[in-house]
Enzyme design. Sequence first.
Site, mmCIF file in Angstrom:
data_model
loop_
_atom_site.group_PDB
_atom_site.id
_atom_site.type_symbol
_atom_site.label_atom_id
_atom_site.label_comp_id
_atom_site.label_asym_id
_atom_site.label_seq_id
_atom_site.Cartn_x
_atom_site.Cartn_y
_atom_site.Cartn_z
ATOM 1 N N THR A 132 0.826 -1.203 0.000
ATOM 2 C CA THR A 132 0.000 0.000 0.000
ATOM 3 C C THR A 132 0.861 1.253 0.000
ATOM 4 O O THR A 132 2.004 1.249 0.483
ATOM 5 C CB THR A 132 -0.900 0.013 1.255
ATOM 6 O OG1 THR A 132 -1.562 1.268 1.376
ATOM 7 C CG2 THR A 132 -0.086 -0.217 2.524
ATOM 8 N N ASP A 133 0.284 2.358 -0.477
ATOM 9 C CA ASP A 133 0.988 3.642 -0.418
ATOM 10 C C ASP A 133 1.086 4.178 1.009
ATOM 11 O O ASP A 133 1.889 5.070 1.297
ATOM 12 C CB ASP A 133 0.316 4.675 -1.333
ATOM 13 C CG ASP A 133 -1.143 4.957 -0.994
ATOM 14 O OD1 ASP A 133 -1.686 4.319 -0.071
ATOM 15 O OD2 ASP A 133 -1.759 5.807 -1.669
ATOM 16 N N GLU A 134 0.297 3.627 1.928
ATOM 17 C CA GLU A 134 0.269 4.166 3.293
ATOM 18 C C GLU A 134 1.582 3.956 4.041
ATOM 19 O O GLU A 134 1.823 4.618 5.057
ATOM 20 C CB GLU A 134 -0.898 3.565 4.073
ATOM 21 C CG GLU A 134 -2.248 3.936 3.492
ATOM 22 C CD GLU A 134 -3.411 3.581 4.387
ATOM 23 O OE1 GLU A 134 -3.274 3.698 5.626
ATOM 24 O OE2 GLU A 134 -4.463 3.186 3.853
ATOM 25 N N TYR A 158 -1.911 -0.331 11.031
ATOM 26 C CA TYR A 158 -2.038 -1.006 9.733
ATOM 27 C C TYR A 158 -0.824 -0.732 8.856
ATOM 28 O O TYR A 158 -0.167 -1.658 8.359
ATOM 29 C CB TYR A 158 -3.307 -0.562 9.013
ATOM 30 C CG TYR A 158 -3.284 -0.854 7.531
ATOM 31 C CD1 TYR A 158 -3.141 -2.171 7.073
ATOM 32 C CD2 TYR A 158 -3.362 0.168 6.585
ATOM 33 C CE1 TYR A 158 -3.090 -2.446 5.701
ATOM 34 C CE2 TYR A 158 -3.312 -0.101 5.235
ATOM 35 C CZ TYR A 158 -3.181 -1.403 4.796
ATOM 36 O OH TYR A 158 -3.122 -1.685 3.452
ATOM 37 N N LYS A 162 2.152 -3.282 7.418
ATOM 38 C CA LYS A 162 2.450 -3.482 5.997
ATOM 39 C C LYS A 162 3.892 -3.096 5.683
ATOM 40 O O LYS A 162 4.557 -3.740 4.873
ATOM 41 C CB LYS A 162 1.476 -2.673 5.125
ATOM 42 C CG LYS A 162 0.072 -3.232 5.085
ATOM 43 C CD LYS A 162 0.003 -4.628 4.486
ATOM 44 C CE LYS A 162 0.237 -4.620 2.990
ATOM 45 N NZ LYS A 162 0.020 -5.972 2.391
#
Length: 353
Positions: A132-134, A158, A162
């Site tokens: 993810t970009d997060e 989260y 990741k």
Amino acid sequence: MILVTGGAGFIGSNFVLDWLAHSDEPVLNLDALSYAGNLANLRSLQADARHVFVHGDIRDRALLDRMLAQHRPRAILHFAAESHVDRSIHSPDSFLGTNVQGTFTLLEAARDHWSGLPAAERECFRFLHVSTDEVFGSLGPADPPFREGDAYEPNSPYSASKAASDHLVRAWHHTYGLPVLTTHCSNNYGPFQFPEKLIPLMIVNALAGKPLPVYGDGLNVRDWLYVSDHCAALRTVLARGRMGESYNIGGWNEKTNLEIVRTVCALLDEMRPDAAGPRERLVTFVADRRGHDRRYAIDARKIERELGWRPAETFETGIRKTLRWYLAHPHWITQVQSGAYRDWVSTQYGANA
């Protein structure tokens, strides 16, 4: 054959359906069927011999070893993850279990499987990790979009879990030579998305005449990617991506949450008018969530330059397709709105649920 983990979830099930629409190569699908995993997403494949489903957890090493030995997949696409920031704030332990321990167990099983393959098969094997970009943190209004080499600055349980899984994948490549690929996608939307995420939650609540809860001032910015575009990008990365590289996958659609909600309201008013009036009347601002990142944006020029991929959908075309799908599938919406889902929404948004 390819192995897909988390293939009954939102992005995973869309990928399985997309893969089998473009290829006759079978899919071995492993999913734990947690709250967001739904075999109804794959009902159209019920009699399709190309789809082999296994109910199980990526942390079950014995199961992974048996599956890999029996089916000998040429690639693993790793979607399985706990992925909702709000849930990670309330229950971070499950995110560490699935996203970190699960990825570690899968990598070790994949490494043993890959090491035992004949030379030609070993050369062709790939482990594609869907991230993810997060993991890159939060951007300011004038900051350039995330690029593949940016430093990791995760801000939620989260995104931290990741980021940890990304680091494991990188380490298994550099230490053991496992042939890996990593992708970082922006916010996905489209069919089969569990209605805890922004767009399906707004659709479901608007159709029911319920409040549309918007965090804070609604001006948090995300880049939106239609899920079928994401699937096409993943097929491209698997086929032509350079081993050990990471690729950003974005939709070139930066929009505030409030813009998204107003667009959903306007389109629903057009497609299914409400006698009570415009649905924007239902917008309700609620207390912001803890650690809410202000802006994400993806620079997806690398995948376009090296692999020739660009999204086919604009946000305007993708959101219309999404709304048409939800309007055409009321039974699916009813099915996923279990008591556990209602309890979660009530806990998260309180009286504004």
